[in-house]
Design a protein around this motif. Structure first.
Motif, PDB file in Angstrom:
ATOM      1  N   VAL A  27      34.523  29.223  44.950  1.00  8.18           N
ATOM      2  CA  VAL A  27      34.688  29.979  43.724  1.00  8.18           C
ATOM      3  C   VAL A  27      33.630  31.137  43.706  1.00  8.18           C
ATOM      4  O   VAL A  27      34.107  32.258  43.238  1.00  8.18           O
ATOM      5  CB  VAL A  27      34.736  29.402  42.487  1.00  8.18           C
ATOM      6  CG1 VAL A  27      34.680  30.246  41.306  1.00  8.18           C
ATOM      7  CG2 VAL A  27      36.033  28.323  42.711  1.00  8.18           C
TER       8      VAL A  27
ATOM      9  N   LEU B  63      39.537  31.650  38.602  1.00  7.14           N
ATOM     10  CA  LEU B  63      39.214  31.664  39.843  1.00  7.14           C
ATOM     11  C   LEU B  63      39.483  30.267  40.365  1.00  7.14           C
ATOM     12  O   LEU B  63      39.765  29.957  41.595  1.00  7.14           O
ATOM     13  CB  LEU B  63      38.056  32.173  40.231  1.00  7.14           C
ATOM     14  CG  LEU B  63      37.675  33.673  40.022  1.00  7.14           C
ATOM     15  CD1 LEU B  63      36.320  33.923  40.399  1.00  7.14           C
ATOM     16  CD2 LEU B  63      38.710  34.409  40.603  1.00  7.14           C
ATOM     17  N   TYR B  64      39.371  29.028  39.672  1.00  4.30           N
ATOM     18  CA  TYR B  64      39.563  27.634  40.108  1.00  4.30           C
ATOM     19  C   TYR B  64      41.033  27.526  40.500  1.00  4.30           C
ATOM     20  O   TYR B  64      41.471  27.023  41.332  1.00  4.30           O
ATOM     21  CB  TYR B  64      39.167  26.720  39.057  1.00  4.30           C
ATOM     22  CG  TYR B  64      37.697  26.484  38.915  1.00  4.30           C
ATOM     23  CD1 TYR B  64      36.925  25.931  39.917  1.00  4.30           C
ATOM     24  CD2 TYR B  64      36.777  27.372  37.850  1.00  4.30           C
ATOM     25  CE1 TYR B  64      35.445  25.827  39.645  1.00  4.30           C
ATOM     26  CE2 TYR B  64      35.641  27.298  37.764  1.00  4.30           C
ATOM     27  CZ  TYR B  64      35.126  26.502  38.695  1.00  4.30           C
ATOM     28  OH  TYR B  64      33.469  26.343  38.558  1.00  4.30           O
TER      29      TYR B  64
ATOM     30  N   ALA C 279      41.632  29.499  43.775  1.00  9.32           N
ATOM     31  CA  ALA C 279      40.992  28.815  44.876  1.00  9.32           C
ATOM     32  C   ALA C 279      42.174  27.715  45.351  1.00  9.32           C
ATOM     33  O   ALA C 279      42.658  27.510  46.282  1.00  9.32           O
ATOM     34  CB  ALA C 279      39.938  28.120  44.395  1.00  9.32           C
TER      35      ALA C 279
END
Length: 262
Positions: free
Chosen positions: A7, A44-45, A48
């Protein structure tokens, strides 16, 4: 592969920057973490996790032997996408999207064959028999075809999937793929509707660093799939043939009366 997606790397590449809040598409709400200074920030998690999901699916498509067509005509994405697609040995469109590229694929293949015909003319000397004006026209046609279609010369059938950078800009490609039920993978920014995409990667699709980072993960997954396919072919080729069973021995002929007497 999710464990390999850092991340922090996505953060450093600016993948989290969305568009101005007034330009957002409400369907992107599940992927937005917060708003800062009038700009939406992407979670962003979730990015990903979605990169991981898309990568696995692309890997399987590549391992099956089907092509993935990359589409990115915006200035900041063109060179990156061309480089990453070529590295993974996949076709790409980085100039204008040719209308009917998918829905009228037969015509597109004819144009590609025209390039091959011109190349043959140059090899066998037919080209030199043309007048200077005709040679100039043929050269211009060849250059135009090369610019628009040169990167899809090896795509002899419809692709197994499309990977798009900026679905709002490439809306014609999206519609053609939807019409033919071709899976769509895409980097989707906060101003686009993710419902048009089968495998969404919520990400900043305007910054070259962000595009390069996401495309790096994607191309690596495709190369991995191609390597798996190659390894499977090689192992199949070297498999020892089943040992032939020895032919049964012929039964001995019964002894004759004279042989017994002897």
């Amino acid at each position: 592969m999710a464990n390999n997606i850092e991340v922090k790397e996505l953060l450093d590449a600016g993948v989290h920057f969305g568009h101005l809040t007034r330009r957002w598409d409400p369907n992107m709400a599940p992927y937005i973490y917060m708003e800062r200074n009038g700009i939406h920030i992407i979670n962003l998690y979730k990015t990903a996790a979605k990169i991981d999901e898309a990568s696995e699916a692309l890997k399987k498509i590549a391992a099956s032997g089907r092509k993935i067509l990359f589409v990115a005509t915006k200035k900041q994405a063109k060179e990156i996408v061309a480089e990453k697609a070529a590295r993974a040995n996949q076709p790409y469109i980085t100039e204008r999207w040719p209308g009917g590229m998918l829905t009228n694929f037969v015509t597109i293949r004819k144009a590609i064959k025209k390039m091959a015909t011109i190349d043959r003319m140059k090899k066998d000397g037919t080209f030199n028999t043309l007048s200077k004006k005709e040679r100039l026209q043929v050269d211009r046609l060849r250059a135009k075809l090369e610019k628009n279609l040169g990167s899809i010369v090896d795509m002899t059938r419809l692709p197994g999937a499309l990977f798009i950078v900026d679905i709002t800009r490439e809306h014609i490609a999206v519609k053609e793929a939807q019409k033919l039920n071709i899976p769509i993978f895409a980097m989707v920014d906060t101003n686009s509707d993710p419902r048009q995409v089968d495998y969404i990667i919520p990400a900043n699709d305007d910054a070259s660093k962000s595009i390069d980072k996401v495309m790096g993960y994607v191309s690596d997954a495709i190369i991995e799939g191609l390597n798996e396919r190659k390894a499977a072919k090689e192992s199949k080729a070297v498999e020892p043939k089943a040992e032939e069973k020895p032919a049964p021995a012929a039964p001995e002929a019964p002894a004759t009366e004279e042989a017994k007497a002897e």
